[in-house]
Enzyme design. Structure first.
Site, PDB file in Angstrom:
ATOM      1  N   SER A   1      -9.809  -0.451   7.401  1.00  0.00           N
ATOM      2  CA  SER A   1      -9.304  -0.325   6.028  1.00  0.00           C
ATOM      3  C   SER A   1      -8.659  -1.566   5.439  1.00  0.00           C
ATOM      4  O   SER A   1      -8.325  -1.578   4.257  1.00  0.00           O
ATOM      5  CB  SER A   1      -8.310   0.831   5.935  1.00  0.00           C
ATOM      6  OG  SER A   1      -9.017   2.038   5.856  1.00  0.00           O
TER       7      SER A   1
ATOM      8  N   SER B   1      -9.737   1.951   3.156  1.00  0.00           N
ATOM      9  CA  SER B   1      -8.917   2.746   2.270  1.00  0.00           C
ATOM     10  C   SER B   1      -7.886   1.934   1.483  1.00  0.00           C
ATOM     11  O   SER B   1      -7.306   2.460   0.533  1.00  0.00           O
ATOM     12  CB  SER B   1      -8.179   3.800   3.104  1.00  0.00           C
ATOM     13  OG  SER B   1      -7.266   3.179   3.986  1.00  0.00           O
TER      14      SER B   1
ATOM     15  N   LYS C   1       0.853  -1.196   0.000  1.00  0.00           N
ATOM     16  CA  LYS C   1       0.000   0.000   0.000  1.00  0.00           C
ATOM     17  C   LYS C   1       0.884   1.241   0.000  1.00  0.00           C
ATOM     18  O   LYS C   1       1.880   1.294   0.730  1.00  0.00           O
ATOM     19  CB  LYS C   1      -0.894  -0.019   1.245  1.00  0.00           C
ATOM     20  CG  LYS C   1      -1.912   1.119   1.321  1.00  0.00           C
ATOM     21  CD  LYS C   1      -2.776   0.988   2.582  1.00  0.00           C
ATOM     22  CE  LYS C   1      -3.840   2.069   2.656  1.00  0.00           C
ATOM     23  NZ  LYS C   1      -4.653   1.978   3.909  1.00  0.00           N
TER      24      LYS C   1
HETATM   25  N1  GLN Z   1     -13.059   4.122   6.700  1.00  0.00           N
HETATM   26  C1  GLN Z   1     -12.242   4.489   7.818  1.00  0.00           C
HETATM   27  C2  GLN Z   1     -11.889   5.946   7.722  1.00  0.00           C
HETATM   28  O1  GLN Z   1     -12.190   6.519   6.735  1.00  0.00           O
HETATM   29  C3  GLN Z   1     -11.074   3.589   7.851  1.00  0.00           C
HETATM   30  C4  GLN Z   1      -9.765   4.196   7.632  1.00  0.00           C
HETATM   31  C5  GLN Z   1      -8.609   3.248   7.840  1.00  0.00           C
HETATM   32  O2  GLN Z   1      -8.742   2.191   8.446  1.00  0.00           O
HETATM   33  N2  GLN Z   1      -7.457   3.693   7.362  1.00  0.00           N
HETATM   34  O3  GLN Z   1     -11.335   6.508   8.609  1.00  0.00           O
END
Ligand code: GLN
Length: 446
Positions: free
Chosen positions: A140, A116, A41
């Protein structure tokens, strides 16, 4: 076809990678993982490669060093395929917040892959790598894993070093993996886990043999079914598949009991107060002076350079989070929001501690629905945040959790079940995960 070829062939259509390396550029040393290809990532540092974090701000930024987790894989022989697309600074649940375009779900390209870590989820799903690294601050890894139909592992907070991970919310951020199989996840975790002097929050706790956990019997384990995770808003097919997973665990000799995590209804609010607060502080380093983009014109003052660089460099969601975060930390609101949310965090931690007095693991849906359509929720941040309803709690409490594919709905979209255990008991996630996993027909995606 090699993983590198799959990555190249499918990228125009799916957008999973921001950069695909030539085979041999990051070859991996001799070692037990020399059969393993890894996608990273683009929030994790790899020396000599670009590190954009999905942001325009870091469009031309190059890593000066390599993240510990990535280095440990390379040291054991893994080959790095490329850097994957993601929501900007890991903020999002659909991968539509990337400055470099969305990622498409390979089962239905009109749908999101989740976020994400959407690019990593897709890379693992289509076979562009054996393991894709992701990060999980509030789901995420688990949410995109469920949407794409692969295994998504979020280890205990502190199990894997965060050195070389661009910080979003430092007390929540966790590195983890996507893979088609539990075996690949177990091998990668074995390689990456353990104390790192470069991250003082990494845990100095023995790393067990996770591969061995994959053959462990689960007879007489007790599985808690948290009633708050089976309320309204869950798609019937998701519920049915999770019920089937529960039945499989019982057949394997587990007992199941209903448990309660009474503060569940506060989790999403608690998460979005605490993580925006931490993010507003962490992202203050992107000032146009030290990293990445610097706005060119203006009146030449320092203030003006900050303002213009941030205005140009950050996308809408990141700006929204910085504003929310600075608000909850501002002197007039600090006690009402930030302090209060810290107190609620303690109560949520306590919910898990209490639950694990009577059971070895919890079983829940990973997400209330299967993957939604591109564009469906982008203009409604609250609807987007609510998609994280079952995943943020494990980050608030710091406990490990895994999403395992358990089947597909009538439209062919994958469904994931989540298992959660007490801190540092990832081995039990693997032992139970093997009882419920339903490998999907990945060959149809080729
Ligand atoms: N959807 C969550 C957010 O937008 C998860 C983000 C993450 O785990 N990096 O904060």
């Amino acid at each position: 076809m090699t993983a590198f070829e799959v990555a190249k062939n499918r990228n125009a259509e799916l957008g999973a990678f921001l950069e695909i390396f030539e085979e041999g550029r990051f070859p991996g040393h001799d070692g037990p993982l020399s059969d393993m290809t890894v996608a990273v990532k683009d929030v994790l540092a790899l020396q000599g490669a670009r590190l954009t974090c999905g942001s325009k701000f870091l469009e031309n930024f190059e890593s000066l060093y390599t993240a510990t987790c990535v280095q440990r894989l390379i040291d054991r022989g893994a080959r790095i395929v490329g850097k994957t697309n993601m929501d900007e600074f890991a903020m999002g649940s659909s991968n539509e917040n990337s400055a470099y375009g969305p990622v498409k779900n390979p089962w239905d390209v009109s749908r999101v892959p989740g976020g994400s870590s959407g690019g990593s989820a897709v890379a693992a799903t289509i076979g562009a790598c054996d393991v894709a690294l992701g990060t999980d601050t509030g789901g995420s890894i688990r949410q995109p894993a469920a949407f794409c139909g692969v295994v998504g592992l979020k280890p205990t907070y502190g199990r894997i070093s965060r050195y070389g991970l661009t910080a979003f919310a430092s007390s929540f951020d966790t590195v983890g993996t996507f893979s088609r199989t539990l075996e690949a996840a177990a091998r990668a975790l074995e390689a990456m886990a353990g104390f790192d002097p470069m991250d003082s929050t990494s845990a100095n706790i023995e790393v067990p043999n996770y591969t061995a956990a994959l053959t462990k019997e689960v007879t007489s384990m007790t599985i808690g079914i948290p009633k708050e995770y089976f309320g309204e808003g869950i798609e019937p097919e998701v519920r049915r598949h999770v019920d089937d997973a529960r039945a499989k665990l019982m057949k394997a000799g587990c007992n199941t009991v209903e448990v309660s995590l009474p503060h569940t209804k506060y989790c999403v609010a608690d998460y979005y107060i605490l993580t925006t607060a931490e993010a507003s502080s962490n992202l203050a380093r992107f000032d146009g002076i030290r990293y990445g983009r610097r706005a060119s014109s203006g009146n030449g003052s320092l203030e003006d350079t900050y303002r213009r660089s941030r205005t140009e460099g950050f996308g809408r969601e990141v700006k929204r989070r910085i504003m929310l975060g600075t608000h909850v930390l501002s002197s007039g609101y600090y006690d009402a929001y930030y302090t209060r949310a810290q107190q609620v965090r303690r109560l949520i931690v306590q919910d898990f501690t209490n639950a694990f007095r009577t059971c070895d693991a919890l079983l829940t849906p990973t997400t209330p629905t299967t993957a939604f359509k591109l564009g469906e929720k982008v203009s409604d941040p609250l609807a987007m945040y609510l998609n994280d309803i079952f995943t943020v709690s494990a980050n608030i409490a710091g406990v490990p959790a895994i999403s395992v594919p358990i089947g597909r709905d009538a439209d062919g979209m994958p469904i994931g079940a989540q298992l959660i255990t007490k801190s540092f008991d990832e081995a039990t996630l693997f032992a139970l995960g093997k009882e419920i996993i339903a490998p999907l027909p990945y060959e149809r995606l080729a």
